[in-house]
Each structure stands twice: as C-alpha cells, then as structure tokens.
Design a protein around this motif. Structure first.
Motif, PDB file in Angstrom:
ATOM      1  N   GLY A   1     -15.053 -29.550  22.848  1.00 40.38           N
ATOM      2  CA  GLY A   1     -16.257 -28.981  23.449  1.00 40.38           C
ATOM      3  C   GLY A   1     -17.187 -28.458  22.370  1.00 40.38           C
ATOM      4  N   LEU A   2     -18.441 -28.882  22.429  1.00 34.35           N
ATOM      5  CA  LEU A   2     -19.469 -28.412  21.503  1.00 34.35           C
ATOM      6  C   LEU A   2     -20.150 -27.223  22.166  1.00 34.35           C
ATOM      7  N   VAL A   3     -19.913 -26.033  21.633  1.00 33.72           N
ATOM      8  CA  VAL A   3     -20.374 -24.799  22.282  1.00 33.72           C
ATOM      9  C   VAL A   3     -21.855 -24.555  22.007  1.00 33.72           C
ATOM     10  N   VAL A   4     -22.621 -24.386  23.074  1.00 31.69           N
ATOM     11  CA  VAL A   4     -24.021 -24.006  22.937  1.00 31.69           C
ATOM     12  C   VAL A   4     -24.214 -22.599  23.496  1.00 31.69           C
ATOM     13  N   TYR A   5     -24.986 -21.820  22.777  1.00 35.43           N
ATOM     14  CA  TYR A   5     -25.322 -20.462  23.211  1.00 35.43           C
ATOM     15  C   TYR A   5     -26.678 -20.106  22.611  1.00 35.43           C
ATOM     16  N   PRO A   6     -27.426 -19.194  23.220  1.00 34.69           N
ATOM     17  CA  PRO A   6     -28.742 -18.838  22.688  1.00 34.69           C
ATOM     18  C   PRO A   6     -28.631 -18.338  21.247  1.00 34.69           C
ATOM     19  N   GLY A   7     -29.498 -18.864  20.390  1.00 34.64           N
ATOM     20  CA  GLY A   7     -29.515 -18.435  18.997  1.00 34.64           C
ATOM     21  C   GLY A   7     -28.621 -19.231  18.071  1.00 34.64           C
ATOM     22  N   CYS A   8     -27.895 -20.219  18.602  1.00 37.62           N
ATOM     23  CA  CYS A   8     -27.003 -21.002  17.733  1.00 37.62           C
ATOM     24  C   CYS A   8     -27.803 -22.048  16.950  1.00 37.62           C
ATOM     25  N   VAL A   9     -27.237 -22.443  15.809  1.00 36.92           N
ATOM     26  CA  VAL A   9     -27.825 -23.507  14.993  1.00 36.92           C
ATOM     27  C   VAL A   9     -27.219 -24.815  15.493  1.00 36.92           C
TER      28      VAL A   9
ATOM     29  N   LYS B   1     -17.173 -25.688  31.100  1.00 40.85           N
ATOM     30  CA  LYS B   1     -17.135 -24.329  30.558  1.00 40.85           C
ATOM     31  C   LYS B   1     -16.236 -24.304  29.320  1.00 40.85           C
ATOM     32  N   ILE B   2     -16.451 -23.304  28.482  1.00 38.77           N
ATOM     33  CA  ILE B   2     -15.622 -23.114  27.289  1.00 38.77           C
ATOM     34  C   ILE B   2     -14.144 -23.068  27.664  1.00 38.77           C
ATOM     35  N   SER B   3     -13.863 -22.490  28.806  1.00 36.13           N
ATOM     36  CA  SER B   3     -12.475 -22.273  29.242  1.00 36.13           C
ATOM     37  C   SER B   3     -11.832 -23.494  29.893  1.00 36.13           C
ATOM     38  N   ASP B   4     -12.516 -24.627  29.934  1.00 35.23           N
ATOM     39  CA  ASP B   4     -11.977 -25.830  30.579  1.00 35.23           C
ATOM     40  C   ASP B   4     -10.620 -26.187  29.965  1.00 35.23           C
ATOM     41  N   PRO B   5      -9.553 -26.190  30.767  1.00 31.30           N
ATOM     42  CA  PRO B   5      -8.209 -26.428  30.223  1.00 31.30           C
ATOM     43  C   PRO B   5      -7.979 -27.846  29.710  1.00 31.30           C
ATOM     44  N   SER B   6      -8.889 -28.769  30.021  1.00 33.87           N
ATOM     45  CA  SER B   6      -8.721 -30.140  29.523  1.00 33.87           C
ATOM     46  C   SER B   6      -9.150 -30.285  28.059  1.00 33.87           C
ATOM     47  N   LEU B   7      -9.781 -29.246  27.503  1.00 40.72           N
ATOM     48  CA  LEU B   7     -10.234 -29.300  26.115  1.00 40.72           C
ATOM     49  C   LEU B   7      -9.069 -29.106  25.149  1.00 40.72           C
ATOM     50  N   ASP B   8      -9.095 -29.866  24.064  1.00 42.17           N
ATOM     51  CA  ASP B   8      -8.131 -29.657  22.988  1.00 42.17           C
ATOM     52  C   ASP B   8      -8.652 -28.627  21.999  1.00 42.17           C
TER      53      ASP B   8
ATOM     54  N   LYS C   1     -21.494 -10.419  23.424  1.00 40.89           N
ATOM     55  CA  LYS C   1     -20.212  -9.853  23.869  1.00 40.89           C
ATOM     56  C   LYS C   1     -19.534 -10.758  24.903  1.00 40.89           C
ATOM     57  N   THR C   2     -20.323 -11.355  25.785  1.00 38.63           N
ATOM     58  CA  THR C   2     -19.750 -12.234  26.810  1.00 38.63           C
ATOM     59  C   THR C   2     -19.108 -13.458  26.171  1.00 38.63           C
ATOM     60  N   LEU C   3     -19.754 -14.004  25.140  1.00 40.71           N
ATOM     61  CA  LEU C   3     -19.192 -15.146  24.418  1.00 40.71           C
ATOM     62  C   LEU C   3     -17.897 -14.751  23.719  1.00 40.71           C
ATOM     63  N   GLN C   4     -17.891 -13.576  23.087  1.00 40.97           N
ATOM     64  CA  GLN C   4     -16.675 -13.104  22.420  1.00 40.97           C
ATOM     65  C   GLN C   4     -15.534 -12.919  23.418  1.00 40.97           C
ATOM     66  N   LYS C   5     -15.861 -12.402  24.600  1.00 39.76           N
ATOM     67  CA  LYS C   5     -14.846 -12.220  25.644  1.00 39.76           C
ATOM     68  C   LYS C   5     -14.292 -13.569  26.090  1.00 39.76           C
ATOM     69  N   ALA C   6     -15.178 -14.553  26.227  1.00 42.22           N
ATOM     70  CA  ALA C   6     -14.736 -15.901  26.625  1.00 42.22           C
ATOM     71  C   ALA C   6     -13.819 -16.502  25.561  1.00 42.22           C
ATOM     72  N   ILE C   7     -14.164 -16.303  24.301  1.00 46.86           N
ATOM     73  CA  ILE C   7     -13.332 -16.802  23.196  1.00 46.86           C
ATOM     74  C   ILE C   7     -11.972 -16.108  23.212  1.00 46.86           C
ATOM     75  N   LYS C   8     -12.002 -14.800  23.394  1.00 52.30           N
ATOM     76  CA  LYS C   8     -10.754 -14.014  23.411  1.00 52.30           C
ATOM     77  C   LYS C   8      -9.830 -14.470  24.537  1.00 52.30           C
ATOM     78  N   GLY C   9     -10.416 -14.890  25.654  1.00 53.30           N
ATOM     79  CA  GLY C   9      -9.627 -15.298  26.815  1.00 53.30           C
ATOM     80  C   GLY C   9      -9.098 -16.722  26.753  1.00 53.30           C
ATOM     81  N   LEU C  10      -9.476 -17.463  25.717  1.00 59.85           N
ATOM     82  CA  LEU C  10      -9.021 -18.854  25.628  1.00 59.85           C
ATOM     83  C   LEU C  10      -7.524 -18.947  25.356  1.00 59.85           C
ATOM     84  N   SER C  11      -6.923 -19.941  25.941  1.00 63.09           N
ATOM     85  CA  SER C  11      -5.520 -20.241  25.658  1.00 63.09           C
ATOM     86  C   SER C  11      -5.368 -20.605  24.184  1.00 63.09           C
TER      87      SER C  11
END
Length: 198
Positions: A4-12, A65-72, A95-105
């Motif tokens: 997954g190629l993560v896009v978020y506001p302010g990213c390069v 979504k970032i949390s999609d379990p099919s992602l490697d 903070k929401t992005l960091q929380k999503a990252i923290k919650g990843l398997s």
C-alpha cells in the motif's frame, strides 16, 4: 507482494510514483507479477496532496485503508519540512495517522524513509529495533526516541518486515532490496542498467 502506497496531506508524493514504477519494471522484466501496489489512506476518502509551495495539487482516491489485512506492507513517504522547528506541529497534525500505524498488525511491514521515520518512531513501532533516517533529524531522533537503536551511518536498515531509509530518495534502496529479494540479483542489475538507477 502487495504494498500500500500511503497518501496523507503534506506528504511528498513523488517517491510513491517512482517506487511503484520500479516495482512494475521488475514485474515486466521477470515476466510475472511479483509486486502489486495500490493507494491507501486512513479512510477511503480522496486525499489532496500539494507541492511544498502549494502551487500544484493532486487528488488521490485510495482503494484500501492502511489497515487492510490483505497488505503485505505499506510504504510511508516523508512529509514537507525544512527544519526541526516544523516537526512538532506536523507530528501533532498527524496523530490519527500515527494511531493507525500503531494499530497495524506486525504481519504488515512498514517501509518508511526521510521525515516519515519520525511518524514511525512516534507511533512506537520502531522501539527495540535498529533504524536510520535523514542526517538533519539525527539529534532530534536520538533525543526523543532513545528506545530505538539509531544507525545513521546506514542509508537503509531492514529490521524484520520493517525498513527505514534516509533522504527524499529513500524509497530507492527499499525498492532495490525488495526487487533483489523477490526477483533476484540479475533482474535488479538489469533494472539498474536499463533505468539508469544509482
């Protein structure tokens, strides 16, 4: 490998395109689909991404979504920043992005480079691991994240399924490592020669 190629506001965003194109070249050269890339975000809503001076804008519609379990794995690009003084407000805005990252398997690898290593460090995912990042972030990262073993002499560090790399072109050593691993050194050499990759 599904990334997954993560896009978020302010990213390069440029590194996400280049990374995806390198993996597609590997697919074509190997004659089989070793890699699949797709746009991902925290939510399934369009994300507007701009250049640092905001004179160009692109809207990306994620397909998962970032949390999609099919992602490697996910590839987390850096964000626009010109100095340490900008880090705290940017990190607070994500903070929401960091929380999503923290919650990843831990089964989903996180590949980050340049300033995005700050997001990964803030999430706690790198604790008790080795990591690297861009040179101008070294002092800040060492002071604020002492549970991480920082190795700034390395341009890219793989630790299990996770990877960190330095610089705005940090996607490059990550892509090269994955191509070598999944397609072999011969195909990596061909791509380096044909695409004139450093």
């Amino acid at each position: 490998m599904k990334i997954g190629l993560v896009v978020y506001p302010g990213c390069v965003i440029s590194g996400l395109f280049a990374f995806s194109e390198l993996l597609e070249a590997a697919n074509q050269r190997s004659g089989c689909k070793q890699f699949e890339t797709l746009w991902v975000a925290i939510e399934l809503e369009s994300v507007s991404v701009t250049t640092s001076n905001k004179d160009m804008e692109v809207s990306i519609s994620p397909s998962a979504k970032i949390s999609d379990p099919s992602l490697d794995a996910i590839l987390l690009p850096g964000f626009w920043a010109t100095g340490i003084h900008q880090l705290e407000p940017i990190l607070n805005n994500h903070k929401t992005l960091q929380k999503a990252i923290k919650g990843l398997s831990t089964q989903i690898g996180i590949l980050s480079y340049c300033t995005s290593v700050c997001l990964l460090a803030e999430s706690g995912r790198l604790n008790q691991q080795s990591a690297t990042s861009t040179w101008w972030l070294a002092k800040h990262l060492q002071q604020n994240y002492p549970k991480i073993t920082w190795n700034f002499s390395q341009t890219c560090v793989f630790q299990g399924k996770d990877a960190t790399a330095s610089g705005v072109n940090g996607y490059l050593p990550i892509a090269q490592k994955l191509i070598a691993q999944y397609c072999g050194q011969d195909i990596l050499r061909d791509i380096v020669d044909l695409m004139v990759v450093p």
